[in-house]
Design a protein around this motif. Structure first.
Motif, PDB file in Angstrom:
ATOM      1  N   ARG A 179      63.079  -8.239  29.645  1.00  0.00           N
ATOM      2  CA  ARG A 179      63.986  -7.282  29.725  1.00  0.00           C
ATOM      3  C   ARG A 179      63.990  -6.124  28.631  1.00  0.00           C
ATOM      4  N   PHE A 180      63.131  -6.696  27.726  1.00  0.00           N
ATOM      5  CA  PHE A 180      62.443  -5.510  26.626  1.00  0.00           C
ATOM      6  C   PHE A 180      61.824  -4.406  27.124  1.00  0.00           C
ATOM      7  N   ASN A 181      61.944  -3.101  26.587  1.00  0.00           N
ATOM      8  CA  ASN A 181      61.105  -1.977  27.105  1.00  0.00           C
ATOM      9  C   ASN A 181      59.773  -2.411  27.126  1.00  0.00           C
ATOM     10  N   LEU A 182      59.097  -2.795  26.375  1.00  0.00           N
ATOM     11  CA  LEU A 182      57.745  -2.928  26.282  1.00  0.00           C
ATOM     12  C   LEU A 182      57.272  -4.323  26.553  1.00  0.00           C
ATOM     13  N   GLY A 183      58.414  -5.308  26.772  1.00  0.00           N
ATOM     14  CA  GLY A 183      57.799  -6.734  27.130  1.00  0.00           C
ATOM     15  C   GLY A 183      57.964  -7.195  25.623  1.00  0.00           C
ATOM     16  N   GLU A 217      45.316 -17.209  25.518  1.00  0.00           N
ATOM     17  CA  GLU A 217      45.020 -17.057  23.991  1.00  0.00           C
ATOM     18  C   GLU A 217      45.878 -18.080  23.072  1.00  0.00           C
ATOM     19  N   PRO A 218      45.150 -19.008  22.376  1.00  0.00           N
ATOM     20  CA  PRO A 218      45.877 -19.916  21.667  1.00  0.00           C
ATOM     21  C   PRO A 218      47.014 -19.251  20.667  1.00  0.00           C
ATOM     22  N   ASN A 219      48.066 -19.734  20.786  1.00  0.00           N
ATOM     23  CA  ASN A 219      49.247 -19.218  19.724  1.00  0.00           C
ATOM     24  C   ASN A 219      49.562 -17.863  20.203  1.00  0.00           C
ATOM     25  N   VAL A 220      49.424 -17.479  21.141  1.00  0.00           N
ATOM     26  CA  VAL A 220      49.778 -15.983  21.540  1.00  0.00           C
ATOM     27  C   VAL A 220      50.218 -16.064  23.051  1.00  0.00           C
ATOM     28  N   TRP A 221      51.414 -15.349  23.247  1.00  0.00           N
ATOM     29  CA  TRP A 221      52.163 -15.348  24.398  1.00  0.00           C
ATOM     30  C   TRP A 221      52.647 -13.810  24.881  1.00  0.00           C
ATOM     31  N   ARG A 222      52.103 -13.288  26.007  1.00  0.00           N
ATOM     32  CA  ARG A 222      52.620 -12.096  26.426  1.00  0.00           C
ATOM     33  C   ARG A 222      53.306 -12.004  27.659  1.00  0.00           C
ATOM     34  N   VAL A 223      54.383 -11.530  27.520  1.00  0.00           N
ATOM     35  CA  VAL A 223      55.106 -11.195  28.785  1.00  0.00           C
ATOM     36  C   VAL A 223      55.573  -9.563  29.078  1.00  0.00           C
ATOM     37  N   ALA A 224      55.116  -9.219  30.167  1.00  0.00           N
ATOM     38  CA  ALA A 224      55.181  -7.978  30.655  1.00  0.00           C
ATOM     39  C   ALA A 224      56.576  -7.512  30.887  1.00  0.00           C
TER      40      ALA A 224
END
Length: 425
Positions: A179-183, A217-224
């Protein structure tokens, strides 16, 4: 002192089938995802306990419609807005998952809770939200009580946090990230994150709700950024809460079946199968559930519980009844849970005649003959259930404030009594 509950002694091997209520962790994640979805949905077979009812009340205060429909909750997302007040109790999921939701609301949202909640860390969530542009009034404490001054949206983007004290910091940001504008891109900068299984649970549930998540990637999480689906979400049984019932079979040399144990799950409680097998039991999973059978002897164990720390109290109780020493490591973060679980386990087991030492990141347990006495719970549900396990073999264990089990396991004492009665018929 709260009323004391006399933990019943098992006079014979326990033989029973139990049905454990739904997972708190799954229920509260499902509620947040349903509240942020683009349309209505259902949370099927949710856990109804103090922690989940606090989550329901908090979301309702923000404008989400949640209707009780028999065994299920119907969730109709609405316009998020304040002013509102959220009572967090002592629920880590509420105090950590809802501030990012409140940042999406238009207006101030006040967060408060039980006295112990003031001692639990929130810096990972608070600092991250500030870095993402949200104003928060916490009087510089990075703890409750605080007020999130929501502006009706969050720009999002890359944020760096230290989640070494709680995996919930990561999950909190990921759940609202679509729900964030840029994820959102969450980068962990500290030492290892505890309870990584809970982050895996969050990622799986986000994907099931239609979110695009990259955790390669270890210790990195990306949500679009993107819409979440309004859908039916079925809650699994709480496998961590199955711990004391499986332990009953192990320590009494009996057999207990937990209904509907999932074939595949991200719940940390699934590790009980391998841990209790190492300690002397045997496990069989069928379409009916998981059956653990005690082997007549309980063995000590050396185990790194870093990713399944919430299992530590029940494992410590079993270890105190074993035939050899145990060493439980990787759980320094338990000092920041509902209570300081390491210090509490040392004091309470030793007050019953045990020999438990606290080490830097866990416990050393050397079994000794135990005796009855009062076992204090410090408003911690997992300490209460651990005490019940000890009471199976130790006459005279009096559990202070067993009602604290309502946090995640309503009617625990009734379930415990029925389990013990089942062996006679």
């Amino acid at each position: 002192m709260s009323a004391l509950w006399s933990a019943p002694v098992a006079s014979a091997p326990v033989t029973a089938t139990v049905e454990v209520p739904g997972s708190k962790s799954v229920t509260n994640r499902a509620l947040v995802l349903a509240a942020l979805a683009g349309g209505p949905g259902y949370v099927r077979r949710p856990l109804r306990s103090r922690d989940t009812l606090l989550m329901v009340a908090g979301l309702r205060s923000l404008g989400v419609v949640i209707e009780d429909r028999g065994d299920d909750w119907y969730v109709l997302p609405g316009r998020l807005a304040g002013p509102a007040v959220v009572d967090c109790g002592n629920a880590g999921t509420v105090m950590r998952f809802l501030p990012p939701v409140a940042a999406l609301a238009a207006g101030p949202v006040r967060f408060d809770g039980d006295p112990r909640s003031y001692e639990r860390p929130l810096d990972g969530v608070i600092n991250a939200l500030r870095d993402l542009g949200t104003r928060i009034d916490d009087e510089g404490e990075a703890r409750l009580p605080m007020t999130v001054l929501g502006g009706g949206g969050v720009e999002g983007g890359v944020v760096r946090i230290d989640a070494s004290s709680s995996s919930q910091f990561v999950s909190a940001l990921l759940l609202s990230g679509p729900r964030f504008n840029l994820g959102v891109e969450v980068r962990h900068t500290g030492t290892s994150v505890p309870s990584m299984t809970h982050i895996a649970m969050t990622v799986d549930m986000l994907r099931a709700a239609g979110a695009r998540v990259d955790d390669g990637e270890p210790n990195v999480w990306r949500v679009a950024p993107g819409a979440l689906l309004g859908r039916d979400m079925v809650v699994e049984p709480d496998l961590s809460n199955a711990g004391p019932f499986l332990a009953a079979a192990l320590v009494t040399g009996g057999s207990v079946t937990v209904r509907d144990w999932p074939e595949h799950t991200t719940q940390p409680g699934d590790r009980l199968r391998s841990i209790f097998t190492t300690m002397g039991g045997s496990c069989t999973r069928t379409s009916a559930g998981l059956t653990l059978t005690g082997g007549g002897a309980v063995h000590g164990i050396e185990a790194d519980l870093h990713d399944v720390g919430e299992l530590t109290p029940v494992i410590a109780a079993v270890a105190a009844l074993a035939d050899g020493p145990s060493r439980l490591t990787g759980v320094a973060h338990l000092r920041l849970h509902e209570t300081d679980r390491l210090a509490a386990l040392v004091k309470e087991i030793n007050d019953l005649g045990g020999d438990v030492n606290e080490i830097d990141d866990g416990l050393e347990i050397r079994p000794r003959a135990l005796h009855g006495g009062v076992f204090h719970t410090y408003d911690d549900h997992r300490l209460a259930t651990a005490a019940a396990v000890l009471g199976l073999l130790v006459p005279g264990v009096e559990v202070e404030n067993v009602a604290t089990t309502a946090k995640t396991l309503p009617d625990f004492t009734g379930m415990w009594t029925r389990m013990l009665s089942a062996r006679r018929g």
